[in-house]
Design an enzyme around this catalytic site. Structure first.
Site, PDB file in Angstrom:
ATOM      1  CG  HIS A 166      42.217   4.897   4.529  1.00  0.00           C
ATOM      2  ND1 HIS A 166      42.158   4.199   5.706  1.00  0.00           N
ATOM      3  CD2 HIS A 166      42.804   6.081   4.817  1.00  0.00           C
ATOM      4  CE1 HIS A 166      42.699   4.940   6.669  1.00  0.00           C
ATOM      5  NE2 HIS A 166      43.093   6.085   6.158  1.00  0.00           N
ATOM      6  NE  ARG A 170      45.779   2.276  10.056  1.00  0.00           N
ATOM      7  CZ  ARG A 170      46.343   2.685   8.931  1.00  0.00           C
ATOM      8  NH1 ARG A 170      47.506   2.209   8.565  1.00  0.00           N
ATOM      9  NH2 ARG A 170      45.738   3.581   8.180  1.00  0.00           N
TER      10      ARG A 170
END
Ligand SMILES: Cc1cc2nc3c(=O)[nH]c(=O)nc-3n(C[C@H](O)[C@H](O)[C@H](O)COP(=O)(O)OP(=O)(O)OC[C@H]3O[C@@H](n4cnc5c(N)ncnc54)[C@H](O)[C@@H]3O)c2cc1C
Ligand code: HEM
Ligand code: HEM
Ligand code: SF4
Ligand code: F3S
Ligand code: FES
Lengths: 662, 245, 242
Positions: free
Chosen positions: A257, A273
């Site tokens: 990740h 994000r």
């Protein structure tokens, strides 16, 4: 000998395990769930970001449907996924989310009218339709064409798991907490339950069942830095592996990740994000657009992780005593948004970093996060080689994710696979196939075997320290089987891990000799099992001479469909061997609805299989002619790759969708 | 970060192994060197790995999410994994939460307690309607209401509020803030079709909302900052209302 | 049909609060009226006869005070009786609570212990005081009261009662507000903080006020010559009985 009989033994009380339990229970079968921790503490609770389901309620989700979700998933998997499974999954995800809504998950809803959002570092206004007001909304996640990730603020997994567990209460599912399955009971290629150890009293219990389900989650903890809970140690996969009969699939497919905090490796959700957060380097420069001008920060996870690593290697990382890192900037989202929708992130920043993410940048770097590999099963969740053994959730590889999982597809998978597998198991139980014939001597044999192993560990003298072996294994995995891999390192990793495995036969439990609750004993036997899992991963990675999805070989940078469009299958037929047995299972292009193509990141280096072009033309032609005939998307899909008949009847219905057929 | 010599932490732990007939509860102190950004999770694991491998404690997510690691830190119930040692003095005392069954040392059996609570309060959506049609659009819900429900749904069943409640120490049959909060959550949820009278049956007594003496320990220790005080007050009003009919 | 719900617990809780509220408000007034002695003997006297109905009936009827005291006694007994349910039921519970408080060191929990303890004290002293007020309502006044404080040795008891009732009442009122969500506002945490400040302020003010009054009663008690008469002779109001 304590023996407990039940219809279905479910090992694992996370989302997947609980969904199987309620499913079989509703079909009238008995179920017992074993779990290391109270079900609500399972790792599923940690999923913050969301669950993918193509509801298309929100403005930015308009036009979404199963087809788009399917294509995103297949692309994301770098064509490693089983397309039938992916179809079944995308078809059922909306049902699963609606079911969860019914059971109490407070999904965040669409609010009519204008709302500010940050897209590509710019503030934009999104206007939600009046009619959609109050339906389940969605956010943007990496690797998806539409905003499809449904969520409850940033506690999606938590509220899903709580709703699931509460549902299990309602259905009176029997749950045995702090019971750890140690080995499977099996005979002649048929599984009959498991031997489990009570972690509080130390007592061994034999659970004898017609069907056994492993839903124990992932194996991220073979790495030293992981976002996973510390109980994600791959014990379920080890269980299957050590049976000698069941097989594991694609164990080398490990996802990293992009944004775990430094140094502790706690995840900040992709929602950061998705909602508009940016990645910055040591100069405060936003570098992702340089690498991925199209999707930027929201490229697929594996891609972002690699780009970040590349960028750090160029010397653009921020130096710290824990190694280099980059910045995640969510300050532009504004305090209000952070405090409401990213509160968990805020808490993490405050508690573990002592910073305020509404003002400060968050230090992040790519960290082990998800295990695509797992117990290899058919689409029904049943092991391909051990009858009566089922698996689902992150523990399994029925192969929805191929070589890279899309964010939000995982919690979705747990409930979808759970509800499907529950039906298949119930069908199995209702057929004569499930009749049992196992002698109690055999059960006793398995129990004694485990007892002996434990005795050995406790009685050993002058042996190895399990912690030493385990820490070394974690380091090896991190350094040599990480984001970028190469033949030399991988070879070294395999060799050294093999060495560690040999040494692990000699583990001694120092000082702490209690047979009851004893963390040292637990660590000892788990380390032995983890080493085997680490080996399947490292060896699989070493042998796979291509780059696909999250598996990225510096020495073989291109995807190689000609030689490597296949799944790695590992097994451990002989207890005494020190390396897993590896074989391969072809992924058949000719049966694909969506033949291999370019994933759309960087330069296309793919070495395509010759048949791909033929198949693509065929698919295009069928599509064209049928479209010309005015056929709808369901009919076209059915012509390309029928799958509905594989679904349980009750889940075959067409999904209502706002804007499409409502 | 700086060259200051790291502190030596003296961590005193209340130890007891109920499975060992010769053992009795006693304090044991371990000295470890503090490191940057050290949490009690890191500290305890270090003790286990290098000092005493029999030390029992429960961590799962180690990120303040799952609620496994609640314990008394200097007497105050809190989640150990997200407690930075830097925020504590050099002498740190750790003890298991009271009231819950002790598994050993800092490890407690909260699961059993919470399970009983959930079963007792029937903490699930009660909907007498026939089966759900999952092919159809989901039922609508006001966005604000969904947020409000989630706000209460955030409880992680860590048991801190139980350990911080004097009432429940004296009267263990009291459901505690965690139980009341759950009822408040379902009471708020339009999908749960239980009537006020039905809720009253569950908590309209001395083991329920009328047992709460507004000590507010719960409110002050809840690691998830749930609005416990406000919700208990809300329930109290609701239950009085129900009793007026 | 499902059985009827048992409404008793709800009623008890409500009654406890309502009686607490009545007593709390009463005591707030009581101590202020009592403090009239600080202004002057005359003032205190006026207040006394006011309660005896002088300004409404043109006559004084000490029985009115008896009645009032009777009513308060009933509320007092009801409140005490109901609130006693909350007391630790046995020594073990008491010990548990004490240990909890000593380890946990939490304000509002400790305050509850104060409440339980002061309630217990008032059980006795409050009863004595109330009984006197019912039995001898006519013995109230700047001199009569001072006499009681000093020569009937009520002074020390009043000190105790004052400390108890003031802390108990204001902690109680604070708890009352939070318990029912009174004036929670948008940010209930902020309002709790405000209530707490208010509680502390009231306790301080009332303790000072009460102590000063008591001091004045004591002073009068020590200096006044009771051999002639304990009755106060007003310059403005001339009544036979006094
Ligand atoms: C930090 C983080 C964030 C994530 N966020 C997202 C997200 O936003 N969206 C998304 O889709 N996915 C997300 N994921 C992935 C997703 O959470 C997991 O893949 C998923 O929850 C796994 O569920 P599960 O039911 O398969 O296993 P788990 O929830 O891990 O449950 C495993 C269960 O097995 C039990 N168990 C294990 N071993 C044994 C044994 N030997 N004997 C008995 N019981 C055993 C455990 O007690 C536990 O109950 C995230 C993952 C992480 C690490
Ligand atoms: C209607 C009932 C009451 C009447 C008429 C009454 C009247 C009085 C009077 C006249 C005094 C002055 C001293 C004296 O004369 O002895 C006094 C003092 C006092 N009373 Fe009461 N009282 C009543 C109820 C209560 C109650 C219920 C309490 C608390 C439990 C209480 C607490 C006190 C205290 C603490 C003092 C000392 C005053 C000071 O410090 O200034 N009273 N009361
Ligand atoms: C014999 C005398 C008394 C006893 C034994 C007593 C006891 C108690 C107790 C134990 C409580 C706490 C109840 C709870 O936590 O739920 C309480 C609350 C309270 N008391 Fe008293 N008390 C007495 C007299 C008084 C007096 C004289 C007053 C006012 C002056 C008063 C005002 C209050 C108030 C306002 C509350 C809060 C009510 C509530 O929590 O519902 N009490 N009392
Ligand atoms: S209410 Fe708060 S303190 Fe209590 S169990 Fe839930 S999260 Fe923990
Ligand atoms: S601490 Fe206990 S008494 Fe009530 S306000 Fe909280 S539940
Ligand atoms: S370990 Fe999960 S909250 Fe602490």
């Amino acid at each position: 000998m304590k023996v407990i009989y039940t219809d279905v033994l479910i090992i694992g009380g996370g989302l997947a395990g609980l969904r199987v339990a309620t499913g079989v229970k509703e079909r009238g079968h008995d179920a017992v769930v074993l779990t290391l921790v109270p079900p609500k503490r399972s790792h599923s609770a940690a999923a913050q970001g969301g669950m993918q389901a193509s509801l298309a309620n929100s403005k930015m989700g308009e036009g979404d449907n199963e087809d788009v979700h399917f294509s995103d998933t297949i692309k994301g998997s770098d064509w490693g996924a089983d397309q039938v499974v992916a179809r079944m999954f995308t078809h059922c995800a909306p049902k699963a989310i609606r079911e969860l809504a019914h059971w109490g998950v407070p999904w965040t809803r669409v609010k009519r009218g204008d709302r500010e959002a940050v897209i590509n570092a710019k503030k934009v206004t999104i206007t939600e339709k009046d009619e959609a007001h109050g339906l389940i909304t969605a956010r943007d996640f990496g690797g998806t064409k539409k905003w499809r990730t449904c969520y409850t603020s940033d506690g999606t997994g938590h509220s899903m798991l709580y709703a699931m567990d509460n549902k299990a209460h309602e259905d009176k599912v029997e749950i045995h907490e702090r019971l750890e399955a140690l080995s499977l009971i099996h005979e002649d290629g048929r599984c009959y339950g498991a031997i489990a150890r009570n972690l509080m009293s130390g007592e061994l219990v034999a659970y004898v069942s017609k069907a056994t389900t492993v839903a124990t989650g992932g194996y991220g903890r073979i790495y030293s830095v992981s976002t996973n809970a510390i109980i994600c140690q791959g014990m379920g996969q080890a269980l299957a592996l050590e049976s000698g009969v069941a097989t594991l699939g694609n164990m080398e497919a490990i996802q990293f990740h992009p944004t775990a905090i430094v140094p502790v490796g706690i995840l900040t959700t992709e929602g950061c994000r998705g909602d508009g957060g940016l990645l910055l380097d040591k100069d405060g420069y936003r570098f992702m657009p340089d690498y991925e001008p199209d999707k930027k920060e929201l490229a697929s996870r594996d891609v972002v992780s690699r780009r970040m690593t590349e960028h750090i290697r160029k010397g653009k990382g921020v130096k710290s005593r824990y190694g280099d890192h980059l910045w995640l900037d969510i300050t532009i989202l504004g305090r209000e948004h952070i405090e409401k929708n990213l509160r968990e992130v805020k808490e993490i920043c405050e508690n573990f970093l002592g910073i305020d993410p509404a003002v400060d940048w968050i230090p992040v770097r790519p960290t082990q996060h998800y295990s695509m590999g797992g117990i290899r099963t058919k689409y029904t969740g049943e092991s391909q080689t051990l009858k009566g053994l089922y698996s689902c959730g992150e523990a399994a590889c029925w192969d929805l994710h191929g070589f890279n999982r899309l964010g939000g597809n995982s919690v979705s998978e747990t409930v979808v696979s759970g509800m499907l597998v529950a039906e298949y198991i119930s069908d199995f139980l209702e057929s004569s196939d499930s009749d049992m014939s196992i002698h109690s001597k055999k059960v006793e044999f398995f129990l004694n075997k485990e007892q002996k192993k434990l005795d050995n560990l406790l009685n050993k003298e002058n042996g190895e320290d399990a912690y030493v072996l385990r820490r070394r294994m974690e380091e090896i995995m991190m350094e040599k089987v990480g984001i970028f891999r190469n033949g030399k390192d991988l070879k070294e990793a395999v060799d050294e891990l093999e060495e560690l495995l040999k040494r692990s036969a000699n583990i001694e439990v120092f000082r702490s000799k209690s047979r009851a609750a004893n963390p040292a004993l637990v660590n000892a036997y788990r380390t032995q099992k983890m080493l085997k899992i680490a080996l399947t991963c490292a060896l699989g990675a070493y042998l796979r001479e291509e780059s696909r999805g999250a598996h990225s070989r510096e020495d073989f940078p291109s995807r190689d469909d000609e030689n490597w469009l296949k799944r790695t299958i590992t097994s451990w037929p002989d207890e005494n061997q020190t390396l897993p047995h590896v074989s391969y299972e072809a992924v058949d292009i000719s049966s694909m609805e969506m033949p291999p193509g370019f994933r759309g990141y960087g330069k296309d280096l793919t070495r395509h299989h010759p048949i791909t072009k033929v198949m693509q033309d065929k698919v295009d032609k069928i599509r064209q002619t049928m479209e010309a005939e005015g056929k709808n998307r369901f009919e076209i899909q059915d012509a390309l790759m029928p799958y509905k008949d594989k679904l349980p009847k009750k889940y075959q219905g067409t999904n209502a969708r706002f804007g499409e057929n409502v | 970060m700086n060259d200051k010599k790291p502190r030596i932490l003296k961590i005193s732990i209340l130890r007891f192994d109920p499975h060992d007939p010769d053992d009795f509860p006693h304090m044991e102190t371990f000295e470890i060197e503090e490191s940057d950004g050290m949490t009690l999770f890191i500290a305890l694991n270090e003790i286990r790995e290098h000092h005493d491998n029999s030390l029992k404690f429960d961590f799962v997510c180690r990120a303040g999410i799952c609620g496994s690691c609640s314990m008394l830190v200097n007497g105050k119930p809190t989640l150990a994994c997200r407690t930075l040692t830097a925020k504590l003095g050099e002498n740190i005392s750790l003890a298991p939460l009271p009231l819950f069954e002790l598994i050993g040392d800092l490890s407690i059996y909260t699961g059993k307690w919470m399970r009983y609570l959930n079963e007792h309060l029937e903490t699930w959506i009660h909907d007498k309607e026939e089966e759900l049609k999952f092919d159809n659009l989901e039922e609508k819900m006001e966005p604000e209401l969904a947020d409000e429900i989630y706000e209460l749904d955030r409880c992680v069943e860590c048991g801190c509020c139980v350990a911080g409640c004097g009432t429940i120490q004296m009267k263990p049959s009291f459901v505690g803030a965690v139980g009341l909060n759950k009822i408040a959550r379902y009471h708020l949820d339009p999908r749960d079709k239980r009537t006020d009278e039905e809720y009253y049956e569950l908590i309209g007594n001395e083991d329920g909302v009328f047992g709460c003496m507004t000590l507010l320990g719960c409110e002050d220790v809840c690691p998830k900052d749930l609005p416990l005080q406000s919700k208990i007050a809300y329930l109290r009003r609701m239950m009085i209302k129900a009793s007026m009919n | 049909m499902r059985q009827k719900i048992d409404k008793i617990p709800a009623r008890l809780d409500l009654t406890q609060s309502v009686t607490g509220l009545i007593l709390g408000l009463f005591i707030m007034g009581h101590l202020i009226f009592e403090a009239s002695i600080l202004v002057s003997n005359e003032m205190m006297y006026k207040v006394t006869v006011m309660f005896e109905g002088y300004y409404f009936l043109g006559q004084t009827h000490p029985a009115i005070v008896s009645l009032l005291a009777g009513f308060i006694s009933i509320v007092f007994i009801a409140h005490a009786g109901i609130a006693m349910r909350k007391f630790p039921a046995n020594y073990k519970q008491f010990k548990t609570m004490q240990k909890h408080i000593s380890i946990f060191n939490h304000d509002d929990t400790s305050l509850w212990m104060v409440q339980a303890f002061t309630g217990f004290i008032m059980f006795f002293i409050g009863s004595v005081h109330l009984y006197m007020m019912i039995a001898q309502p006519e013995h109230i006044g700047p001199f009569a009261s001072s006499n009681r404080v000093v020569h009937e040795f009520m002074g020390p008891l009043y000190v105790l009662l004052l400390l108890s009732v003031v802390s108990h009442a204001f902690i109680g009122l604070y708890r009352l507000a939070l318990k029912w969500g009174f004036m929670e506002g948008k940010d209930y945490r902020a309002s709790r903080k405000r209530f707490k400040i208010l509680m502390k302020a009231f306790i301080a003010i009332y303790l000072i006020l009460g102590s000063l009054s008591l001091a004045k009663y004591t002073y009068i008690g020590m200096t006044h010559d009771f051999s002639t008469c304990a009755k106060y002779k007003s310059k403005t109001i001339n009544l036979e009985q006094h």
